[in-house]
Design a protein around this motif. Structure first.
Motif, PDB file in Angstrom:
ATOM      1  N   ASP A 117     -10.666  30.460 -21.062  1.00 14.37           N
ATOM      2  CA  ASP A 117     -11.002  28.975 -21.251  1.00 14.37           C
ATOM      3  C   ASP A 117     -12.397  28.859 -20.959  1.00 14.37           C
ATOM      4  O   ASP A 117     -13.043  29.541 -20.161  1.00 14.37           O
ATOM      5  CB  ASP A 117      -9.910  28.084 -20.699  1.00 14.37           C
ATOM      6  N   GLN A 118     -12.793  27.632 -21.173  1.00 18.77           N
ATOM      7  CA  GLN A 118     -14.396  27.204 -20.721  1.00 18.77           C
ATOM      8  C   GLN A 118     -14.381  27.085 -19.170  1.00 18.77           C
ATOM      9  O   GLN A 118     -15.449  27.604 -18.558  1.00 18.77           O
ATOM     10  CB  GLN A 118     -14.692  25.952 -21.448  1.00 18.77           C
ATOM     11  N   HIS A 119     -13.392  26.730 -18.687  1.00 21.38           N
ATOM     12  CA  HIS A 119     -13.351  26.697 -16.978  1.00 21.38           C
ATOM     13  C   HIS A 119     -13.455  28.020 -16.324  1.00 21.38           C
ATOM     14  O   HIS A 119     -14.351  28.296 -15.472  1.00 21.38           O
ATOM     15  CB  HIS A 119     -11.830  26.066 -16.787  1.00 21.38           C
ATOM     16  N   LEU A 120     -12.638  29.065 -17.141  1.00 23.28           N
ATOM     17  CA  LEU A 120     -13.102  30.359 -16.374  1.00 23.28           C
ATOM     18  C   LEU A 120     -14.438  30.954 -16.628  1.00 23.28           C
ATOM     19  O   LEU A 120     -15.044  31.566 -16.067  1.00 23.28           O
ATOM     20  CB  LEU A 120     -12.115  31.190 -17.139  1.00 23.28           C
ATOM     21  N   LEU A 121     -15.106  30.705 -17.849  1.00 23.73           N
ATOM     22  CA  LEU A 121     -16.227  31.177 -18.218  1.00 23.73           C
ATOM     23  C   LEU A 121     -17.305  30.429 -17.274  1.00 23.73           C
ATOM     24  O   LEU A 121     -18.199  31.048 -16.796  1.00 23.73           O
ATOM     25  CB  LEU A 121     -16.673  31.047 -19.678  1.00 23.73           C
ATOM     26  N   ASP A 122     -17.114  28.913 -17.066  1.00 24.93           N
ATOM     27  CA  ASP A 122     -17.947  28.361 -16.052  1.00 24.93           C
ATOM     28  C   ASP A 122     -17.958  29.018 -14.699  1.00 24.93           C
ATOM     29  O   ASP A 122     -19.014  28.952 -14.124  1.00 24.93           O
ATOM     30  CB  ASP A 122     -17.585  26.903 -16.003  1.00 24.93           C
ATOM     31  N   ALA A 123     -16.962  29.405 -14.233  1.00 21.75           N
ATOM     32  CA  ALA A 123     -16.766  30.157 -12.951  1.00 21.75           C
ATOM     33  C   ALA A 123     -17.129  31.719 -12.849  1.00 21.75           C
ATOM     34  O   ALA A 123     -17.222  32.176 -11.993  1.00 21.75           O
ATOM     35  CB  ALA A 123     -15.277  29.973 -12.305  1.00 21.75           C
ATOM     36  N   SER A 124     -17.640  32.061 -14.376  1.00 26.62           N
ATOM     37  CA  SER A 124     -18.150  33.531 -14.250  1.00 26.62           C
ATOM     38  C   SER A 124     -19.280  33.494 -15.046  1.00 26.62           C
ATOM     39  O   SER A 124     -19.716  33.907 -16.058  1.00 26.62           O
ATOM     40  CB  SER A 124     -17.059  34.127 -15.089  1.00 26.62           C
TER      41      SER A 124
ATOM     42  N   ASP B  46     -11.784  25.292 -26.946  1.00 26.78           N
ATOM     43  CA  ASP B  46     -12.901  24.680 -26.413  1.00 26.78           C
ATOM     44  C   ASP B  46     -14.037  25.625 -25.908  1.00 26.78           C
ATOM     45  O   ASP B  46     -15.043  25.147 -25.614  1.00 26.78           O
ATOM     46  CB  ASP B  46     -12.421  24.029 -24.966  1.00 26.78           C
ATOM     47  N   VAL B  47     -13.777  27.045 -26.309  1.00 24.41           N
ATOM     48  CA  VAL B  47     -15.128  27.837 -26.139  1.00 24.41           C
ATOM     49  C   VAL B  47     -15.882  28.221 -27.329  1.00 24.41           C
ATOM     50  O   VAL B  47     -15.215  28.534 -28.394  1.00 24.41           O
ATOM     51  CB  VAL B  47     -14.272  29.427 -25.785  1.00 24.41           C
ATOM     52  N   LYS B  48     -17.150  27.913 -27.350  1.00 25.74           N
ATOM     53  CA  LYS B  48     -17.946  27.805 -28.356  1.00 25.74           C
ATOM     54  C   LYS B  48     -18.250  29.301 -28.871  1.00 25.74           C
ATOM     55  O   LYS B  48     -18.157  30.285 -28.053  1.00 25.74           O
ATOM     56  CB  LYS B  48     -19.185  26.997 -28.420  1.00 25.74           C
TER      57      LYS B  48
END
Length: 404
Positions: free
Chosen positions: A312-319, A336-338
């Motif tokens: 999800d976007q939260h995991l990508l923001d943390a990476s 929610d991931v573009k």
């Protein structure tokens, strides 16, 4: 008003060979969920005419009167195996057939193996009655099987039979230079295998033990053999020395100090793929290693060997350096991931199912290698509403073995 019902059969083995079409024609739909469905030539036609959905691993066609024996686990057929005439057998495991068992195989109408099968080469004519959902190994009929991979230790020359012939399906490995190959030559021992891995100093003594079809992988003098995939770190160097011959793939931890590791390595050979990060690449090249292939990965979060991963976007923001996913059975990408984020931050390798929206599909396809299925759903995804709709007004049969 009469409303047609649905029939749902949940079982390990569903035997349809004696079913009558008139008994099931009143159902609106028939769903068979099972590992194995047994059909006869007659019932196969009936199933084709009825509204049947089969969710099963294997379909086995045998006569209606043929007894079927199901074995869970490995099974061995020897010249002494007791078997009823003209029966079928399903083996959920591996099968090994011994030389001299031709008269036993002749009594089976059909054998289904959900696993690997080891069969003597001169039994190839029996493959028409043996259905294998796995690897088939045809071994020389005069050989003793030692397994997929076999390492010859210092004691094997003492235990080997005079004139013994041994079969290894993948590779024979010799690490210990004290192994007495000359003793095996004196005993007239022979190996049948596609590959031999051994120290350079032992090549000459091995020549009479292996035939011309065997491919040699030679470990140069002064180098230590590491067999199988490994991780390049201080532990590997401490246990195996500074000159490493890796017969397999080698990788590094993404946060490893490659310059520090490189200073401890005198020589490195990797027969498979060497994997490093972009930051490690220059220091690694200073080693002057010989590799089958060099793979440079992004300096991001690496997730591997998982049954299920949700991105999800939260995991990508943390990476912030991106995510690389390897060998996952199922990857779910949140809506929610573009797509542009996927292109910039997500890479997938060797995954089975990637569940994503239609808008995300093209971005996932661009950043994927060896991914079987990409789309909005996969065979394992069924919504609660779909389940309720499917089971409404349904007759459900549950059991290990169901006979229709």
């Amino acid at each position: 008003m009469f409303q047609k019902k649905n029939l749902v059969v949940n079982c390990d083995v569903c035997d349809t060979r004696k079913m009558k079409e008139e008994d099931y024609s009143s159902y609106e739909s028939i769903t068979i969920n099972g590992d194995l469905v047994l059909v006869s030539p007659e019932s196969k036609g009936i199933l084709a005419r009825l509204p049947v959905l089969q969710n099963c691993d294997t379909v086995l066609e045998v006569g209606a009167s043929v007894p079927v024996n199901v074995i869970n686990g490995p099974y061995e057929i020897t010249p002494e195996t007791a078997v009823a005439d003209q029966m079928a057998m399903v083996i959920n495991g591996s099968l090994h057939v011994e030389t001299g068992s031709e008269h036993i195989l002749e009594q089976y109408e059909k054998i289904l193996v959900n696993g690997s099968a080891e069969i003597p080469r001169n039994f190839a004519g029996f493959l028409s009655k043996i259905q294998v959902n796995g690897q088939i190994i045809l071994y020389p009929e005069d050989c003793v099987i030692l397994g997929d991979q076999f390492e010859i230790d210092r004691y094997f020359p003492l235990r080997a039979r005079q004139g013994g012939r041994y079969y290894v399906s993948e590779a024979v490995i010799i690490r210990d230079k004290t192994v007495d190959l000359k003793k095996m030559v004196e005993k007239q021992v022979r190996f049948v295998t596609p590959k031999l891995i051994l120290p350079e100093v032992m090549v000459e003594d091995s020549a009479e033990l292996f035939d011309l079809q065997t491919v040699y992988t030679v470990v140069p003098e002064g180098m230590h053999l590491v067999f199988g995939d490994a991780v390049l770190d201080d532990v590997l160097i401490r246990e195996n020395g500074s000159s490493l011959f890796v017969c397999g793939n080698l990788e590094t931890d993404c946060d490893a100090d490659m310059a520090q590791l490189a200073a401890k390595i005198d020589r490195l050979v990797v027969t498979g793929t060497m994997t490093v990060t972009e930051a490690q690449k220059e220091a690694f090249l200073q080693i002057g290693a010989a590799c089958g292939a060099l793979k440079v990965v992004r300096e991001g979060r690496i997730l591997r060997n998982k049954l299920k991963i949700k991105v999800d976007q939260h995991l990508l923001d943390a990476s912030p350096n991106g995510i690389e996913i390897y060998n996952a059975v199922k990857v779910i990408i949140s809506e929610d991931v573009k797509p542009e984020t996927i292109l910039q931050q997500l890479h997938l390798y060797d995954c089975v199912n990637v569940v994503c929206s239609t808008q995300q599909e093209s971005a996932v396809s661009v950043n994927s290698e060896n991914v079987a299925n990409i789309g909005e759903s996969d065979s394992e995804t069924t919504s609660v509403s779909d389940m309720i709709s499917m089971l409404k007004d349904a007759r459900i049969m549950n059991g290990d073995n169901c006979i229709l």
